[in-house]
Design an enzyme around this catalytic site. Sequence first.
Site, PDB file in Angstrom:
ATOM      1  N   SER A   7      10.827  70.063  23.769  1.00  0.00           N
ATOM      2  CA  SER A   7      11.247  68.987  24.387  1.00  0.00           C
ATOM      3  C   SER A   7      10.028  67.617  24.232  1.00  0.00           C
ATOM      4  CB  SER A   7      11.785  68.834  25.868  1.00  0.00           C
ATOM      5  OG  SER A   7      11.745  67.488  26.341  1.00  0.00           O
ATOM      6  N   HIS A  32      14.228  68.634  20.835  1.00  0.00           N
ATOM      7  CA  HIS A  32      14.823  68.378  22.017  1.00  0.00           C
ATOM      8  C   HIS A  32      14.631  66.876  22.495  1.00  0.00           C
ATOM      9  CE1 HIS A  32      17.580  69.439  25.433  1.00  0.00           C
ATOM     10  NE2 HIS A  32      16.892  68.789  26.151  1.00  0.00           N
ATOM     11  N   ASP A  34      15.375  64.173  25.117  1.00  0.00           N
ATOM     12  CA  ASP A  34      15.704  64.060  26.528  1.00  0.00           C
ATOM     13  C   ASP A  34      16.023  62.282  27.026  1.00  0.00           C
ATOM     14  OD1 ASP A  34      15.903  66.538  27.661  1.00  0.00           O
ATOM     15  OD2 ASP A  34      14.045  66.614  27.572  1.00  0.00           O
ATOM     16  N   MET A  36      17.106  59.499  29.475  1.00  0.00           N
ATOM     17  CA  MET A  36      17.183  59.431  30.870  1.00  0.00           C
ATOM     18  C   MET A  36      17.339  58.092  31.062  1.00  0.00           C
ATOM     19  SD  MET A  36      14.241  62.119  32.288  1.00  0.00           S
ATOM     20  CE  MET A  36      14.187  63.733  31.763  1.00  0.00           C
ATOM     21  N   HIS A  65      20.020  65.192  24.508  1.00  0.00           N
ATOM     22  CA  HIS A  65      20.530  65.472  25.541  1.00  0.00           C
ATOM     23  C   HIS A  65      20.540  64.216  26.650  1.00  0.00           C
ATOM     24  CE1 HIS A  65      19.312  67.893  29.981  1.00  0.00           C
ATOM     25  NE2 HIS A  65      20.574  67.351  29.826  1.00  0.00           N
ATOM     26  N   MET A  67      21.136  62.301  29.590  1.00  0.00           N
ATOM     27  CA  MET A  67      21.157  62.598  30.992  1.00  0.00           C
ATOM     28  C   MET A  67      21.568  60.960  31.417  1.00  0.00           C
ATOM     29  SD  MET A  67      18.031  65.048  31.548  1.00  0.00           S
ATOM     30  CE  MET A  67      17.566  64.610  29.761  1.00  0.00           C
ATOM     31  N   MET A 136      21.680  73.890  32.805  1.00  0.00           N
ATOM     32  CA  MET A 136      20.369  73.352  33.147  1.00  0.00           C
ATOM     33  C   MET A 136      19.716  74.555  33.998  1.00  0.00           C
ATOM     34  SD  MET A 136      19.871  70.603  31.853  1.00  0.00           S
ATOM     35  CE  MET A 136      18.080  70.251  32.616  1.00  0.00           C
ATOM     36  N   ASP A 174      17.549  74.920  29.700  1.00  0.00           N
ATOM     37  CA  ASP A 174      16.844  73.958  29.527  1.00  0.00           C
ATOM     38  C   ASP A 174      15.878  73.678  31.000  1.00  0.00           C
ATOM     39  OD1 ASP A 174      15.455  71.461  29.276  1.00  0.00           O
ATOM     40  OD2 ASP A 174      17.164  70.345  29.071  1.00  0.00           O
TER      41      ASP A 174
END
Length: 217
Positions: A7, A32, A34, A36, A65, A67, A136, A174
């Site tokens: 990540s 990966h 991430d 957010m 991913h 979020m 998760m 993850d």
Amino acid sequence: MFKLAPSILSADFSQLAQQVELIEKGGADLIHVDVMDGHFVPNISYGAVVMKSLNGKTSLPYDVHLMIENPDAYLEDFVTDNTEYISVHVEACRHINRTIQHIRSLGVKPAVVLNPGTSLATLDWVLADVDMVLLMSVNPGFGGQKFIPSVLDKVRELAKIREERGLDFLIEIDGGVNLDNVKDVTDAGVDIAVAGSAVFGAEDIVKRTKDFKDLYR
Ligand code: DX5
Ligand code: ZN
């Protein structure tokens, strides 16, 4: 075949392309990504612009991913030649089946994510439609948190359901994965492990990436 998805949340963003070169050299399988938004999770990371800055600089596929609240509104932004998976949280999707179809219509493999406290039962009617399920093993929002061991039972249960139903989605995990526990997660049935701080926090990122992969040779 075990796959490692480092990540970039824990990477040094002032030299992101070089950091990604190091994990590629070490044998990483995916990047990966991430994302957010400060609403779905209590932290803001980065968006599609940062991910796209790597286009042409790496041959590794992106494992996105999300979020974020209302992911449907942003899916197109994350579609590039490198984008292999886009994962959305069931907790953030009011119409999860529609969102999965939307991702597939963009030529990307759809994946669904469950927070540690969310039951596998929420996936009952979508398992046949996804290419991957991401479980998760920390509450999402931050890198460097401690692995929640109860997720191992969840992985075993999901792997059992996959077998019973003759399905072929991959299982990804993850959060808090490191060299000491990665064998436990793959023994439980995980195909792809995400690792942020355990990879980018290392003194020698190429070697650390190799160390993960070497466990499976
Ligand atoms: C957590 C993120 C993870 C995290 C992993 O919200 O989804 O991908 O960055 O980082 P580590 O491996 O440090 O727990
Ligand atoms: Zn993640």
